[in-house]
Design an enzyme around this catalytic site. Sequence first.
Site, PDB file in Angstrom:
ATOM      1  N   ASP A  29      -0.587   7.853  -4.402  1.00  0.00           N
ATOM      2  CA  ASP A  29       0.051   9.044  -5.890  1.00  0.00           C
ATOM      3  C   ASP A  29      -0.731   8.892  -6.825  1.00  0.00           C
ATOM      4  O   ASP A  29       0.115   8.471  -7.832  1.00  0.00           O
ATOM      5  CB  ASP A  29       1.955   8.926  -5.867  1.00  0.00           C
ATOM      6  CG  ASP A  29       2.103  10.179  -4.486  1.00  0.00           C
ATOM      7  OD1 ASP A  29       1.470  10.152  -3.615  1.00  0.00           O
ATOM      8  OD2 ASP A  29       3.227  10.307  -5.462  1.00  0.00           O
ATOM      9  N   CYS A  70      -0.006  13.152   1.087  1.00  0.00           N
ATOM     10  CA  CYS A  70      -0.463  11.881   1.363  1.00  0.00           C
ATOM     11  C   CYS A  70      -1.380  12.612   2.729  1.00  0.00           C
ATOM     12  O   CYS A  70      -2.969  10.742   2.853  1.00  0.00           O
ATOM     13  CB  CYS A  70       0.564  10.962   1.827  1.00  0.00           C
ATOM     14  SG  CYS A  70       1.525  10.446  -0.207  1.00  0.00           S
ATOM     15  N   HIS A 124      -0.024   7.738   6.749  1.00  0.00           N
ATOM     16  CA  HIS A 124       1.818   8.502   6.418  1.00  0.00           C
ATOM     17  C   HIS A 124       2.247   7.720   7.519  1.00  0.00           C
ATOM     18  O   HIS A 124       1.797   8.089   8.985  1.00  0.00           O
ATOM     19  CB  HIS A 124       1.325  10.203   6.351  1.00  0.00           C
ATOM     20  CG  HIS A 124       2.701  10.260   5.617  1.00  0.00           C
ATOM     21  ND1 HIS A 124       2.956  10.529   3.761  1.00  0.00           N
ATOM     22  CD2 HIS A 124       3.702  11.010   6.414  1.00  0.00           C
ATOM     23  CE1 HIS A 124       4.037  10.670   4.200  1.00  0.00           C
ATOM     24  NE2 HIS A 124       4.755  11.172   5.189  1.00  0.00           N
TER      25      HIS A 124
END
Length: 492
Positions: A29, A70, A124
């Site tokens: 992020d 993600c 992820h």
Amino acid sequence: MFMLLCGLIALLLPGAKGAKNVLFIIADDLRPQLDVYKEFNLGPTHTPNLDELAGKSLLLKRAYVQYALCSPSRTSFLTGRRPDTTHVYDLDHYFRTVGGNFTTMPQYFKNHGYRSVGIGKIYHPGMAASHGNDPISWNEFYRETEEFGAAGHKLSWKAVSDAERQKTPLVDEKIAAQAKRSLNELSKMSQPFFLAVGFHKPHLPFVFPQKFLSTFPLSEIHLPNNAYAPVDMPRIAWSSYGELRSYNDIGALNATGQPNTTLPDHIVRDLRRAYFSAVSYMDAMVGEVLAEVKKLNLMNDTIISFIGDHGYSLGEHGLWNKHTNFEDAVHAPMMIRVPGLTDQGAVTDQLVEFVDLFPTIVEAAGLPQLTMCPEQSSHIDICSEGKSMVHLMKYPHEQWKTAAFSQYRHGHVMGYSVRTNRYRYTEWVKFSGAPNYKADLSEVVAEELYDHVQDMQENINLAHHGNSANIVASLKKTLHVGWRSIHTNLIG
């Protein structure tokens, strides 16, 4: 016996002997919130370690992810394929199940004699998204999980005291420590290594050592000057930032996340300060890993790549998190250090895409280069839908791609976005999911056009302004013809 066996295997596999190592670092992020991206006016920064790395790297000022979430983004750059090939648009589907049995970047290096090691968040995590970090990609994998703030979605941010950290180290501290241990072990092996290190910060919750707050006095934290939705923005382009609102402290505010609503000013300042602190903390952890590389005398033998997995909104437009096609969500930092090639540092403003990473690192390492994928490549295990950027390391100011492509899905509508030197054009069209995965370009739900010369913050949607018709028509053609037409004109 194990070390001897590893050495014998390394000698027998192609491309392994004398090859450069790869250190592949990901932050979660992370928008371009680094000192070396000051011109984007994103707020205060303190990232000395990444700034130093950038000075000996190819620094990509305008790098764009293919999807601002993600798992789709990581799946894309780790396979070298775009989301419409991987068919990963969420956190609940695994590319080998819905896309194809594609060879990934760490798997490719593993197949070419490298010791492939992953630490932290690379894919992820979870069985649904990656079958447990895609086991075939690695010889070894170490996963660390968050401790503070995540369980029960308690708090959106936390400055952790030294006493708390001594009792329970922070996740990225543990990841940095494991990376240093792995570097020591790998440096003793005769085979080269591919080491991927995935830091969790600055992902929510914004958790960091308390000392980093002093770097960013609250008096220096400013509110965004555009805390409103773009004028004439179609509703489909919006995200109600449910991820942030799921934390108890933010949920207690009863925020709706609707366009042209904002969080209280003091909350915005606190969140922005916490994010900036988390970025600086992440930079410190990267610095620890890089210091270990230097200590082990590996700098001249190791390619180092650093990226954020996508961008992030911190109250601009009243938005938070990612989940959009806006510039803040799809623009992310990228730098690549190649010993002997980028030692003096190089900076480029050319448009590049994260799907270009895989072929770039492969070429920089001297391994067999990836070919471009054909239109239908679900049955092909190794190819790329990106283009190697090694040419830009030598000629950073030479014209490169004329467009970068991103996308984001909201239900049965897909937003396809194209970024050129001046404009961002986004077209929201009807989209059918599994098993067809088909976009109907004739079913246009909405359009957006932002002029980055006149409107860098994307505050006014010009798509239906009378004098924009020709621009929209041209960009629509670029979007529909797609990324392949851009690649056919590239050098190298």
